[in-house]
Design a protein around this motif. Structure first.
Motif, PDB file in Angstrom:
ATOM      1  N   SER A  76      -6.458  16.030   2.227  1.00 19.69           N
ATOM      2  CA  SER A  76      -7.677  15.478   1.469  1.00 19.69           C
ATOM      3  C   SER A  76      -6.802  14.284   0.838  1.00 19.69           C
ATOM      4  O   SER A  76      -7.225  12.989   0.695  1.00 19.69           O
ATOM      5  CB  SER A  76      -8.252  16.134   0.445  1.00 19.69           C
ATOM      6  OG  SER A  76      -7.704  16.797  -0.584  1.00 19.69           O
ATOM      7  N   GLY A  77      -5.899  14.546   0.274  1.00 23.20           N
ATOM      8  CA  GLY A  77      -5.139  13.394  -0.702  1.00 23.20           C
ATOM      9  C   GLY A  77      -4.577  12.533   0.198  1.00 23.20           C
ATOM     10  O   GLY A  77      -4.631  11.285   0.002  1.00 23.20           O
ATOM     11  N   ILE A  78      -3.984  12.804   1.447  1.00 25.23           N
ATOM     12  CA  ILE A  78      -3.525  11.850   2.369  1.00 25.23           C
ATOM     13  C   ILE A  78      -4.686  10.824   2.870  1.00 25.23           C
ATOM     14  O   ILE A  78      -4.426   9.797   2.720  1.00 25.23           O
ATOM     15  CB  ILE A  78      -2.739  12.426   3.570  1.00 25.23           C
ATOM     16  CG1 ILE A  78      -1.636  13.551   3.240  1.00 25.23           C
ATOM     17  CG2 ILE A  78      -2.280  11.346   4.628  1.00 25.23           C
ATOM     18  CD1 ILE A  78      -1.233  14.305   4.287  1.00 25.23           C
ATOM     19  N   VAL A  79      -5.815  11.540   3.165  1.00 28.83           N
ATOM     20  CA  VAL A  79      -6.911  10.676   3.603  1.00 28.83           C
ATOM     21  C   VAL A  79      -7.487   9.836   2.345  1.00 28.83           C
ATOM     22  O   VAL A  79      -7.689   8.733   2.589  1.00 28.83           O
ATOM     23  CB  VAL A  79      -8.092  11.453   4.083  1.00 28.83           C
ATOM     24  CG1 VAL A  79      -9.402  10.661   4.464  1.00 28.83           C
ATOM     25  CG2 VAL A  79      -7.397  12.320   5.351  1.00 28.83           C
ATOM     26  N   THR A  80      -7.412  10.393   1.147  1.00 26.39           N
ATOM     27  CA  THR A  80      -7.934   9.487  -0.010  1.00 26.39           C
ATOM     28  C   THR A  80      -6.871   8.238  -0.288  1.00 26.39           C
ATOM     29  O   THR A  80      -7.467   7.086  -0.473  1.00 26.39           O
ATOM     30  CB  THR A  80      -7.906  10.381  -1.194  1.00 26.39           C
ATOM     31  OG1 THR A  80      -8.364  11.403  -1.099  1.00 26.39           O
ATOM     32  CG2 THR A  80      -8.553   9.392  -2.360  1.00 26.39           C
ATOM     33  N   GLY A  81      -5.476   8.575   0.053  1.00 20.09           N
ATOM     34  CA  GLY A  81      -4.679   7.417  -0.038  1.00 20.09           C
ATOM     35  C   GLY A  81      -4.908   6.567   1.007  1.00 20.09           C
ATOM     36  O   GLY A  81      -4.796   5.122   0.806  1.00 20.09           O
ATOM     37  N   GLY A  90      -9.308  -6.032   0.442  1.00 21.97           N
ATOM     38  CA  GLY A  90      -9.420  -7.066  -0.736  1.00 21.97           C
ATOM     39  C   GLY A  90      -8.432  -7.964  -0.909  1.00 21.97           C
ATOM     40  O   GLY A  90      -8.503  -8.990  -1.958  1.00 21.97           O
ATOM     41  N   GLU A  91      -7.298  -8.045  -0.245  1.00 17.69           N
ATOM     42  CA  GLU A  91      -6.395  -8.764  -0.403  1.00 17.69           C
ATOM     43  C   GLU A  91      -6.187  -9.909   0.180  1.00 17.69           C
ATOM     44  O   GLU A  91      -6.699 -10.274   1.097  1.00 17.69           O
ATOM     45  CB  GLU A  91      -4.893  -7.930   0.063  1.00 17.69           C
ATOM     46  CG  GLU A  91      -3.458  -8.940  -0.173  1.00 17.69           C
ATOM     47  CD  GLU A  91      -3.292  -8.996  -1.668  1.00 17.69           C
ATOM     48  OE1 GLU A  91      -3.696  -7.998  -2.431  1.00 17.69           O
ATOM     49  OE2 GLU A  91      -3.301 -10.031  -1.915  1.00 17.69           O
ATOM     50  N   SER A  92      -5.750 -11.074  -0.651  1.00 21.91           N
ATOM     51  CA  SER A  92      -5.614 -12.583  -0.223  1.00 21.91           C
ATOM     52  C   SER A  92      -4.578 -13.158  -0.518  1.00 21.91           C
ATOM     53  O   SER A  92      -3.888 -13.765   0.362  1.00 21.91           O
ATOM     54  CB  SER A  92      -7.169 -13.362  -0.784  1.00 21.91           C
ATOM     55  OG  SER A  92      -6.996 -12.950  -2.207  1.00 21.91           O
ATOM     56  N   ALA A  93      -4.010 -13.199  -1.968  1.00 18.77           N
ATOM     57  CA  ALA A  93      -2.684 -14.116  -2.137  1.00 18.77           C
ATOM     58  C   ALA A  93      -1.671 -13.616  -1.130  1.00 18.77           C
ATOM     59  O   ALA A  93      -0.811 -14.346  -0.919  1.00 18.77           O
ATOM     60  CB  ALA A  93      -2.440 -13.696  -3.441  1.00 18.77           C
ATOM     61  N   ALA A  94      -1.409 -12.300  -0.868  1.00 17.21           N
ATOM     62  CA  ALA A  94      -0.073 -11.704   0.009  1.00 17.21           C
ATOM     63  C   ALA A  94      -0.489 -12.372   1.364  1.00 17.21           C
ATOM     64  O   ALA A  94       0.872 -12.508   1.977  1.00 17.21           O
ATOM     65  CB  ALA A  94      -0.126 -10.436  -0.193  1.00 17.21           C
ATOM     66  N   LEU A  95      -1.622 -12.712   1.789  1.00 16.31           N
ATOM     67  CA  LEU A  95      -1.728 -13.264   3.102  1.00 16.31           C
ATOM     68  C   LEU A  95      -1.903 -14.284   3.360  1.00 16.31           C
ATOM     69  O   LEU A  95      -1.692 -14.882   4.463  1.00 16.31           O
ATOM     70  CB  LEU A  95      -3.012 -12.349   3.670  1.00 16.31           C
ATOM     71  CG  LEU A  95      -3.090 -10.708   3.676  1.00 16.31           C
ATOM     72  CD1 LEU A  95      -4.484 -10.297   4.143  1.00 16.31           C
ATOM     73  CD2 LEU A  95      -1.868 -10.620   4.883  1.00 16.31           C
ATOM     74  N   ALA A 154      -6.099   2.481   0.599  1.00 20.19           N
ATOM     75  CA  ALA A 154      -4.975   1.513   1.187  1.00 20.19           C
ATOM     76  C   ALA A 154      -6.029   0.542   1.968  1.00 20.19           C
ATOM     77  O   ALA A 154      -5.703  -0.524   1.888  1.00 20.19           O
ATOM     78  CB  ALA A 154      -4.080   2.116   2.128  1.00 20.19           C
ATOM     79  N   ILE A 155      -6.816   1.196   2.717  1.00 20.57           N
ATOM     80  CA  ILE A 155      -7.611   0.317   3.465  1.00 20.57           C
ATOM     81  C   ILE A 155      -8.508  -0.676   2.594  1.00 20.57           C
ATOM     82  O   ILE A 155      -8.640  -2.021   2.700  1.00 20.57           O
ATOM     83  CB  ILE A 155      -8.875   1.184   4.048  1.00 20.57           C
ATOM     84  CG1 ILE A 155      -8.030   1.615   5.260  1.00 20.57           C
ATOM     85  CG2 ILE A 155      -9.966   0.128   4.949  1.00 20.57           C
ATOM     86  CD1 ILE A 155      -9.045   2.758   6.167  1.00 20.57           C
ATOM     87  N   VAL A 168       0.800  -1.376   0.184  1.00 20.07           N
ATOM     88  CA  VAL A 168      -0.062  -0.288  -0.042  1.00 20.07           C
ATOM     89  C   VAL A 168       0.703   1.452   0.096  1.00 20.07           C
ATOM     90  O   VAL A 168       0.468   2.295  -0.215  1.00 20.07           O
ATOM     91  CB  VAL A 168      -1.029   0.027   1.087  1.00 20.07           C
ATOM     92  CG1 VAL A 168      -1.833  -1.096   1.069  1.00 20.07           C
ATOM     93  CG2 VAL A 168      -0.354   0.038   2.566  1.00 20.07           C
ATOM     94  N   LEU A 169       2.274   1.321   0.205  1.00 22.54           N
ATOM     95  CA  LEU A 169       3.302   2.313   0.238  1.00 22.54           C
ATOM     96  C   LEU A 169       2.933   3.244  -1.078  1.00 22.54           C
ATOM     97  O   LEU A 169       2.654   4.547  -0.977  1.00 22.54           O
ATOM     98  CB  LEU A 169       4.531   1.492   0.568  1.00 22.54           C
ATOM     99  CG  LEU A 169       5.502   2.670   1.065  1.00 22.54           C
ATOM    100  CD1 LEU A 169       5.074   3.458   2.077  1.00 22.54           C
ATOM    101  CD2 LEU A 169       6.975   2.047   1.148  1.00 22.54           C
ATOM    102  N   PRO A 170       2.976   2.398  -2.174  1.00 26.32           N
ATOM    103  CA  PRO A 170       2.849   3.442  -3.338  1.00 26.32           C
ATOM    104  C   PRO A 170       1.465   4.189  -3.432  1.00 26.32           C
ATOM    105  O   PRO A 170       1.654   5.427  -3.812  1.00 26.32           O
ATOM    106  CB  PRO A 170       2.791   2.419  -4.651  1.00 26.32           C
ATOM    107  CG  PRO A 170       3.355   1.276  -3.879  1.00 26.32           C
ATOM    108  CD  PRO A 170       3.022   1.172  -2.425  1.00 26.32           C
TER     109      PRO A 170
END
Lengths: 313, 296
Positions: B196-201, B211-216, B205-206, B152-154
């Motif tokens: 606003s940009g930070i919160v959107t990011g 939605g992530e599964s394969a990495a977990l 990320a949330i 999620v860093l990028p």
């Protein structure tokens, strides 16, 4: 808060200089983190992916067609796995990209504003849906349909191994649907970014709306559309969870009705039981390394396209 | 020529065909998209009940529930964001405020781009080898979170950067001209204006984490139990922190496992919950982007 404010503006110079330097160093470290991450991922993928290459031999891995990791005489040929990923991705692109681009054209050029405003959020929403949900629908809805089709096509065949609907075609359809949001969003943005003058000039010369779209607007939006396609390729080749169950579970040549394994699904379905330290497990990392090489190639292509686009602008 | 007059439009048969293709594609896309969301929702809503959301699957109590997975997902979100947000925002500040264009910046930008293009299964493999085996963090929520941090860093970096770019230079010059130091200017002028940009990011990320599964699958595992709470308050707090080092499967992992076992009812139930979460996240992003716009 107030006193702190004063301290910061009026405080002595030495303290301020220290705080400034520390802040700059911290921000720099944060920024270097991305480089560090990519380097260590690359390093670890190579480190854990190479042992199996020496244990099995590169020719056997890349050109062997038998995958039997747990047999008494284990074989580790991943030619079919690599081919499946390439063919599967190619077919998904072939199916998904035209639909995606035409939908983008519809949203940007044809649809009334209100309709486009209503459809756009739905597309964005789709990009956020977890991939396992696509997999669930694939296996629950697409599987039975495919099975019926399979029974129809191979009704007289005695050699065909029935897959119950979990085959390459199902996986390709799921992948094609999954890349749709990416392709639609990026293509639409780039179509909208085309200078209005180009459209006006084409129309003024007597071209019809359709001619204008296909001869003037789409060529002008080329670099954005290429980006969309490359990102779609990346998403399709890297997708794992959505197609693990939909693609079947045995290594076969990539034919439409074969149960197949992709690079990603090979890792997902066997990592759970491969013994730590075994050649089998090392081999799964080698598959990961192959996938990683593909992705890196795609990234390089992508950054080339993006750079070119900047020059043109 | 059938139409000698230039005022009469000539019909191109190919135009009609292409227009038809455009409409067909658009219809197909929209139908698929709405169909997917609608189908999962309708199919799953029957399974979702209060007990489904507030209990843990247990043969003893004869309950089927996903509370454990919901709690794991929340843990995953909080820990990942605690690490990723400062890192991402810091990187964006460096790129936008400190760095001079050159080799280093283009390296950082290329690697950030690369990170967002690496598929999650590769992150999963890396997390397994690096955080689990090399750092010895085991099969745990922490290992999963650290892996997700890289993913999620990028998102956070890029959104913060976009927001920083929209802050007018006069703000910076004004603050600096009044004698504020650079760090003071960043803290009191830039960060609030680009909130606003930070919160959107962060919200995006949330969405990615949920939605992530394969990495977990190979980093955080699939456990779905809750810590057993007792009367002892300090012990309970300890258990809450201790959970970070224990395996924990998120909602998507639960869905995958159920689907693998052929328990489609529960799978669609989890799918329905996930889709509602994704819908909420989408709405939140919109609200954040509109509400928190810098006052000009």
């Amino acid at each position: 808060m107030k006193s702190e404010t004063n301290a910061s503006i009026m405080g002595n110079r030495k303290n301020k200089a220290v705080v400034e330097t520390v802040a700059q160093i911290i921000f720099t470290i944060c920024a270097l983190f991305a480089i560090l991450a990519v380097i260590s991922i690359t390093l670890y993928m190579i480190l854990s992916g190479t042992p199996a290459i020496f244990q099995v031999g590169p020719m056997e891995i890349l050109f062997g067609t038998v995958w039997a990791p747990t047999a008494a005489e284990p074989r580790f040929g991943i030619l079919y796995v690599i081919l499946t990923s390439i063919v599967g991705t190619f077919l998904a692109i072939l199916l998904g990209v035209p639909i995606g681009i035409l939908t983008a054209v519809f949203l940007a050029e044809v649809a009334p504003k209100k309709l486009a405003m209503a459809v756009k959020p739905a597309v964005e929403l789709l990009a956020g849906i977890p991939s396992v949900v696509y997999g669930l629908l694939g296996i629950y809805l697409l599987g039975p349909v495919m099975y019926r089709l399979e029974k129809f096509v191979f009704a007289d065949s005695t050699t065909h191994q029935f897959t119950g609907g979990a085959n390459l075609m199902s996986a390709v359809i799921v992948l094609a649907i999954m890349i749709l949001p990416t392709v639609i969003n990026i293509s639409e943005t780039s179509i909208r970014a085309v200078q209005p003058g180009i459209k006006a000039a084409s129309l003024a010369l007597g071209a019809s709306h359709i001619q204008t779209i296909f001869r003037s607007i789409l060529p002008a939006a080329r670099s954005g559309i290429m980006t969309a396609v490359v990102l779609g390729v990346g998403r399709a080749i890297g997708e794992a969870m959505a197609i693990t169950l939909v693609s079947g579970s045995s290594v076969n040549p990539p034919l439409p009705f074969n149960s197949v394994r992709f690079l990603t699904t090979a890792i997902v379905s066997e990592m759970g039981y491969a013994e730590v330290g075994s050649t089998h497990r090392n081999m799964l990392f080698t598959i990961g390394l192959v996938l990683f090489v593909f992705i890196m190639l795609i990234n390089v292509v992508l950054s080339r396209i993006l750079k070119k686009g900047e020059v043109h602008r | 020529m059938r139409n000698p007059s230039i005022t009469v439009k000539r019909k191109h048969p190919i135009d009609t065909f292409l227009m038809g293709a455009i409409y067909l594609s658009a219809f197909l896309s929209v139908f698929l998209l709405l169909g997917i969301i609608g189908y999962v929702f309708v199919k799953g809503i029957g399974t979702v009940s209060l007990s489904f959301l507030t209990t843990v699957t247990s043969a003893l109590n004869q309950t089927v529930g996903i509370l454990g997975n919901i709690v794991n997902t929340l843990y995953m979100i909080v820990i990942t964001l605690l690490i990723a947000t400062p890192l991402g925002v810091g990187a964006a500040i460096y790129l936008n405020e400190y760095a001079k264009p050159g080799r280093l910046v283009s390296m950082i930008e290329f690697t950030t781009e690369t990170l967002s293009g690496i598929p999650s299964i590769i992150f999963g493999l890396f997390g397994m080898v690096f955080f689990w085996e090399t750092l010895g963090l085991g099969y745990s929520i922490l290992t999963g979170s650290l892996t997700l941090t890289l993913m999620v860093l990028p998102l956070i970096t890029r959104n913060t950067q976009e927001a920083l770019r929209t802050v007018p230079d006069s703000y910076r010059n004004g603050a600096l001209g009044m004698g504020a130091t650079k760090w003071y200017m960043i803290r009191t002028i830039l960060l609030p204006s680009s909130m606003s940009g930070i919160v959107t990011g962060v919200i995006l990320a949330i969405g990615r984490i949920v939605g992530e599964s394969a990495a977990l699958l190979f980093t955080a595992g699939s456990a779905y139990r809750l810590p057993r709470f007792t009367e002892d308050v300090a012990g309970n707090i300890g258990k809450c922190f201790g959970k970070i080092m224990e395996p924990g499967g998120t909602l998507t992992i639960e869905l995958y496992l159920r689907m693998q076992k052929g328990e489609y009812d529960v799978a669609f139930g989890v799918g329905c919950v996930l889709i509602v979460i994704v819908l909420c996240i989408n709405l939140l992003t919109k609200v954040a982007a509109n509400r928190l716009k810098p006052v000009k």
